[in-house]
Design a protein around this motif. Structure first.
Motif, PDB file in Angstrom:
ATOM      1  N   LYS A 141       0.831  -1.202   0.000  1.00 26.87           N
ATOM      2  CA  LYS A 141       0.000   0.000   0.000  1.00 26.87           C
ATOM      3  C   LYS A 141       0.867   1.254   0.000  1.00 26.87           C
ATOM      4  CE  LYS A 141      -3.714  -0.044   2.514  1.00 26.87           C
ATOM      5  NZ  LYS A 141      -4.764   0.056   1.478  1.00 26.87           N
ATOM      6  N   VAL A 142       0.440   2.260  -0.735  1.00 24.57           N
ATOM      7  CA  VAL A 142       1.084   3.570  -0.736  1.00 24.57           C
ATOM      8  C   VAL A 142       0.172   4.533   0.012  1.00 24.57           C
ATOM      9  CG1 VAL A 142       1.999   5.460  -2.122  1.00 24.57           C
ATOM     10  CG2 VAL A 142       2.244   3.098  -2.924  1.00 24.57           C
ATOM     11  N   ILE A 143       0.698   5.124   1.064  1.00 26.42           N
ATOM     12  CA  ILE A 143      -0.050   6.090   1.875  1.00 26.42           C
ATOM     13  C   ILE A 143       0.240   7.482   1.348  1.00 26.42           C
ATOM     14  CG2 ILE A 143      -0.382   7.008   4.198  1.00 26.42           C
ATOM     15  CD1 ILE A 143       0.805   4.319   5.219  1.00 26.42           C
ATOM     16  N   ILE A 144      -0.796   8.262   1.132  1.00 29.17           N
ATOM     17  CA  ILE A 144      -0.635   9.630   0.622  1.00 29.17           C
ATOM     18  C   ILE A 144      -1.238  10.596   1.630  1.00 29.17           C
ATOM     19  CG2 ILE A 144      -1.172  11.232  -1.251  1.00 29.17           C
ATOM     20  CD1 ILE A 144      -1.449   8.768  -3.087  1.00 29.17           C
ATOM     21  N   LEU A 145      -0.458  11.592   2.020  1.00 30.60           N
ATOM     22  CA  LEU A 145      -0.953  12.624   2.925  1.00 30.60           C
ATOM     23  C   LEU A 145      -1.367  13.845   2.117  1.00 30.60           C
ATOM     24  CD1 LEU A 145       1.769  12.584   5.753  1.00 30.60           C
ATOM     25  CD2 LEU A 145      -0.047  10.937   5.248  1.00 30.60           C
ATOM     26  N   GLY A 146      -2.666  14.161   2.129  1.00 32.10           N
ATOM     27  CA  GLY A 146      -3.150  15.350   1.457  1.00 32.10           C
ATOM     28  C   GLY A 146      -3.880  15.059   0.166  1.00 32.10           C
ATOM     29  N   ALA A 147      -5.094  15.601   0.054  1.00 33.48           N
ATOM     30  CA  ALA A 147      -5.892  15.463  -1.160  1.00 33.48           C
ATOM     31  C   ALA A 147      -5.999  16.791  -1.893  1.00 33.48           C
ATOM     32  CB  ALA A 147      -7.284  14.915  -0.840  1.00 33.48           C
ATOM     33  N   GLY A 148      -4.885  17.544  -1.886  1.00 32.02           N
ATOM     34  CA  GLY A 148      -4.761  18.650  -2.823  1.00 32.02           C
ATOM     35  C   GLY A 148      -4.426  18.080  -4.194  1.00 32.02           C
ATOM     36  N   LEU A 149      -4.152  18.957  -5.158  1.00 32.19           N
ATOM     37  CA  LEU A 149      -3.877  18.462  -6.509  1.00 32.19           C
ATOM     38  C   LEU A 149      -2.662  17.555  -6.560  1.00 32.19           C
ATOM     39  CD1 LEU A 149      -4.588  21.213  -9.183  1.00 32.19           C
ATOM     40  CD2 LEU A 149      -5.821  19.087  -8.747  1.00 32.19           C
ATOM     41  N   ALA A 150      -1.653  17.808  -5.731  1.00 27.85           N
ATOM     42  CA  ALA A 150      -0.470  16.955  -5.741  1.00 27.85           C
ATOM     43  C   ALA A 150      -0.830  15.544  -5.286  1.00 27.85           C
ATOM     44  CB  ALA A 150       0.622  17.552  -4.852  1.00 27.85           C
ATOM     45  N   ILE A 166      -3.569   3.533  13.348  1.00 27.16           N
ATOM     46  CA  ILE A 166      -2.281   3.351  12.686  1.00 27.16           C
ATOM     47  C   ILE A 166      -2.502   2.593  11.382  1.00 27.16           C
ATOM     48  CG2 ILE A 166       0.010   2.315  12.835  1.00 27.16           C
ATOM     49  CD1 ILE A 166      -0.158   2.637  15.859  1.00 27.16           C
ATOM     50  N   VAL A 167      -1.969   3.125  10.305  1.00 29.77           N
ATOM     51  CA  VAL A 167      -2.055   2.455   9.005  1.00 29.77           C
ATOM     52  C   VAL A 167      -0.644   2.173   8.524  1.00 29.77           C
ATOM     53  CG1 VAL A 167      -2.236   4.678   7.830  1.00 29.77           C
ATOM     54  CG2 VAL A 167      -2.867   2.613   6.618  1.00 29.77           C
ATOM     55  N   GLU A 168      -0.449   0.981   7.990  1.00 28.23           N
ATOM     56  CA  GLU A 168       0.858   0.563   7.513  1.00 28.23           C
ATOM     57  C   GLU A 168       0.885   0.547   5.988  1.00 28.23           C
ATOM     58  OE1 GLU A 168       1.577  -3.230   9.222  1.00 28.23           O
ATOM     59  OE2 GLU A 168       2.032  -2.413  11.215  1.00 28.23           O
ATOM     60  N   GLY A 169       2.066   0.744   5.445  1.00 30.60           N
ATOM     61  CA  GLY A 169       2.224   0.711   4.005  1.00 30.60           C
ATOM     62  C   GLY A 169       3.664   0.477   3.613  1.00 30.60           C
ATOM     63  N   ALA A 170       3.879   0.333   2.315  1.00 34.55           N
ATOM     64  CA  ALA A 170       5.227   0.132   1.793  1.00 34.55           C
ATOM     65  C   ALA A 170       5.936   1.462   1.589  1.00 34.55           C
ATOM     66  CB  ALA A 170       5.175  -0.630   0.471  1.00 34.55           C
ATOM     67  N   ARG A 171       5.183   2.477   1.190  1.00 35.93           N
ATOM     68  CA  ARG A 171       5.731   3.809   0.908  1.00 35.93           C
ATOM     69  C   ARG A 171       4.749   4.847   1.414  1.00 35.93           C
ATOM     70  NH1 ARG A 171      11.149   4.072  -0.952  1.00 35.93           N
ATOM     71  NH2 ARG A 171      11.574   1.845  -1.266  1.00 35.93           N
ATOM     72  N   LEU A 172       5.251   6.043   1.682  1.00 33.27           N
ATOM     73  CA  LEU A 172       4.391   7.169   2.070  1.00 33.27           C
ATOM     74  C   LEU A 172       4.779   8.383   1.253  1.00 33.27           C
ATOM     75  CD1 LEU A 172       3.153   8.240   5.531  1.00 33.27           C
ATOM     76  CD2 LEU A 172       4.380   9.932   4.155  1.00 33.27           C
ATOM     77  N   ILE A 173       3.769   9.097   0.799  1.00 33.63           N
ATOM     78  CA  ILE A 173       3.986  10.334   0.028  1.00 33.63           C
ATOM     79  C   ILE A 173       3.415  11.499   0.823  1.00 33.63           C
ATOM     80  CG2 ILE A 173       3.498  11.575  -2.110  1.00 33.63           C
ATOM     81  CD1 ILE A 173       3.081   8.758  -3.401  1.00 33.63           C
ATOM     82  N   SER A 174       4.270  12.432   1.183  1.00 33.63           N
ATOM     83  CA  SER A 174       3.812  13.656   1.836  1.00 33.63           C
ATOM     84  C   SER A 174       3.493  14.681   0.766  1.00 33.63           C
ATOM     85  CB  SER A 174       4.887  14.202   2.779  1.00 33.63           C
ATOM     86  OG  SER A 174       4.492  15.470   3.275  1.00 33.63           O
ATOM     87  N   ALA A 175       2.207  14.943   0.573  1.00 32.19           N
ATOM     88  CA  ALA A 175       1.751  15.933  -0.414  1.00 32.19           C
ATOM     89  C   ALA A 175       1.097  17.110   0.308  1.00 32.19           C
ATOM     90  CB  ALA A 175       0.790  15.296  -1.406  1.00 32.19           C
ATOM     91  N   ILE A 176       1.651  17.452   1.468  1.00 35.05           N
ATOM     92  CA  ILE A 176       1.158  18.577   2.257  1.00 35.05           C
ATOM     93  C   ILE A 176       2.257  19.622   2.349  1.00 35.05           C
ATOM     94  CG2 ILE A 176      -0.476  17.182   3.552  1.00 35.05           C
ATOM     95  CD1 ILE A 176       1.532  17.050   5.826  1.00 35.05           C
ATOM     96  N   PRO A 177       1.921  20.880   2.615  1.00 32.36           N
ATOM     97  CA  PRO A 177       2.954  21.910   2.732  1.00 32.36           C
ATOM     98  C   PRO A 177       3.926  21.608   3.865  1.00 32.36           C
ATOM     99  CG  PRO A 177       0.753  22.891   2.553  1.00 32.36           C
ATOM    100  CD  PRO A 177       0.553  21.429   2.762  1.00 32.36           C
ATOM    101  N   PHE A 178       5.169  22.030   3.694  1.00 28.79           N
ATOM    102  CA  PHE A 178       6.147  21.868   4.770  1.00 28.79           C
ATOM    103  C   PHE A 178       5.714  22.612   6.033  1.00 28.79           C
ATOM    104  CE2 PHE A 178      10.289  20.829   2.247  1.00 28.79           C
ATOM    105  CZ  PHE A 178       9.742  19.612   1.899  1.00 28.79           C
ATOM    106  N   SER A 179       4.945  23.687   5.870  1.00 31.09           N
ATOM    107  CA  SER A 179       4.461  24.453   7.022  1.00 31.09           C
ATOM    108  C   SER A 179       3.555  23.608   7.911  1.00 31.09           C
ATOM    109  CB  SER A 179       3.712  25.700   6.545  1.00 31.09           C
ATOM    110  OG  SER A 179       2.714  25.355   5.597  1.00 31.09           O
ATOM    111  N   VAL A 180       2.939  22.581   7.346  1.00 26.56           N
ATOM    112  CA  VAL A 180       2.118  21.648   8.116  1.00 26.56           C
ATOM    113  C   VAL A 180       2.930  20.411   8.490  1.00 26.56           C
ATOM    114  CG1 VAL A 180       0.032  20.216   8.090  1.00 26.56           C
ATOM    115  CG2 VAL A 180       0.008  22.482   7.028  1.00 26.56           C
TER     116      VAL A 180
END
Length: 491
Positions: free
Chosen positions: A44-53, A295-309
């Protein structure tokens, strides 16, 4: 006020919830260790943020056969692509964030076409603009000769703003290299401009204070003494040949909505991430769902949120010093927008476009009702930098009064035509904490090389990781880049 989740509202959020729920008890948190059928790195790939990225990387990974889950802290998708439809009349709407689509933004155009969306021109090109400087209202076409009420040398008077840019800025742009490349590195001859602000660069070019005023008139001027000159030169080089801008008919948020509808149950809204752990076996994200930790586990995680957050999220083990410095120091500029609905678009009676630049704290005005149905109008007062922080410190009624007072000087009769108003200040928005990322002096050298770089099993998307910071193009480009990173891991 808009429906944004502000920091004040967030104080009531139970971020310290301690009740953990077993991952296996929720179907959407089920972890698969099987390799994806096509492409990707397996699991599973975990993605943080449902903005366009986040949406675009989720879409591309799903198309390649990957299993993804997207966690979005807001109750809706889109991030800074957010269209306001209330409180406006007659079906009018206005953009809280991303507003324009330049003709040369190929990825944005690609997805607009893919999802069968319709574009309209963003602004009229045959009407007069208003400029207001030193108390003088100037109505003219772009490039027309103007008697500017500032002290200029004889040469500067003859050149005007367009000629000044051509003589003092454009020659440097030719030395910038391929500024749109994701792998852009400043050529040696322009590296020195990273050590100065935009104001410092213009002074160094020998321009008078009056000429600098003309070249920094408008909302970018609100950041001219804060941003790296090299950043401004890169942005100027990108837009040098641009002629036309567009917007999506019905609202720009139709683009993230199109992504979100295709990702369906893969998105979990109102579910912020509060902790990220990784090791050589995988990643774990701790999320808050209805006040309870999961807690959710995955193989990879993508941070698609601003660094400010991202800098507010606990990370274990800690990122490399270089990456952490980039996360901690990347600057998000302040943006404030105040929207004024009018009985009619009275500025058109004068042949005026509704677009203007000023040395007032509102900095710029835009007609957001161009090409929209009905008789009512919407004028936007657009501030950035310190003027935006000044607006953000006001109460909502005071913001509207402030905008009315200043915009009356550009559009006489506005008070009589005014009906209602609202505002958005991005510094207040809990899940963004600012407008967009720009580099301060010295940061092109110190942090830019580390912004997009992966850290172990964690990848980074978002317009801030690209050459197109603040644009939908940047968010989409980053999504495509990270999808390719993930795909390359299985080759």
């Amino acid at each position: 006020m808009s429906e944004f989740i502000t920091r004040r509202q967030f104080l009531g959020h139970s971020i310290l919830a301690t009740t953990a729920v077993a991952v296996s008890s929720l179907e959407f948190l089920d972890v698969t260790n099987a390799r994806a059928a096509r492409g990707g790195a397996g699991g599973k790939v975990i993605i943080l943020g449902a903005g366009l990225a986040g949406l675009s990387v989720g879409y591309e990974l799903t198309q390649a056969g990957n299993d993804v889950v997207i966690f979005e802290a807001r109750p809706y998708a889109g991030g800074r692509v957010h269209t306001l439809r209330k409180p406006f009349a007659d079906g009018l709407y206005a953009e809280a964030g991303a507003t324009r689509i330049p003709e040369d933004h190929d990825l944005t155009m690609k997805y607009v076409k893919l999802f069968d969306l319709t574009l309209d021109e963003f602004r009229p090109i045959d009407l007069l603009d208003v400029q207001y400087i030193h108390g003088k209202r100037i109505v003219a076409h772009h490039g027309d000769p103007v008697d500017w009420p500032v002290d200029l040398t004889l040469e500067e008077k003859d050149l005007g703003p367009t000629g000044l840019r051509q003589k003092y800025i454009n020659p440097v742009l030719s030395d910038m290299g391929d500024v749109s490349s994701p792998d852009w590195v400043p050529p040696d001859q322009v590296k020195k401009y990273d050590d100065m602000t935009w104001i410092g660069f213009l002074r160094g070019q020998g321009l008078s204070p009056g000429a600098i005023e003309l070249l920094t008139l408008g909302h970018s001027g609100g950041m001219a003494d804060e941003v790296s000159a090299l950043q401004m030169l890169r942005v100027s080089a990108q837009s040098r040949k641009r002629r036309q801008m567009y917007k999506i008919r019905g609202g720009n948020d139709l683009l993230p909505q199109a992504f979100a509808s295709r990702l369906a149950k893969k998105i979990r809204y109102s579910t912020p991430v509060v902790r990220i752990d990784q090791d050589d076996r995988g990643v774990r994200a701790t999320v808050l769902d209805s006040g309870k930790q999961q807690i959710v586990e995955g193989a990879r995680l993508i941070s698609a949120i601003p660094f400010s957050v991202l800098r507010t999220i606990e990370i274990s083990p800690k990122f490399s010093p270089e990456k952490q410095r980039a996360i901690d120091q990347l600057w998000y500029t302040s943006i404030a927008r105040t929207y004024l609905q009018t009985k009619k678009r009275f500025w058109l009676d004068e042949g005026v476009s509704g677009f203007g630049r000023t040395d007032l704290p509102i900095l710029e005005t835009w007609d957001l009702s161009h090409n929209l149905p009905g008789a009512h109008g919407i004028l936007l007062a657009y501030s950035s930098g310190e003027p935006a922080r000044r607006v953000a410190a006001m109460r909502e009624p005071d913001r509207i009064s402030f905008a009315l007072e200043h915009m009356e000087q550009l559009y006489p009769g506005l008070h009589e035509q005014y009906e209602l108003g609202t505002s958005v200040c991005w510094d207040e928005e809990q899940w963004t904490r600012g407008g967009w990322a720009w580099l301060k002096p010295g940061q092109a050298a110190s942090i830019l090389p580390h912004v997009a770089r992966p850290e172990g099993r964690i990848h980074f998307a978002g317009d801030h990781t690209t050459a197109w910071s603040s644009w939908m193009q940047g968010a989409l480009q980053s999504g495509n880049r990270v999808a390719a990173e993930i795909a390359s891991l299985s080759r």
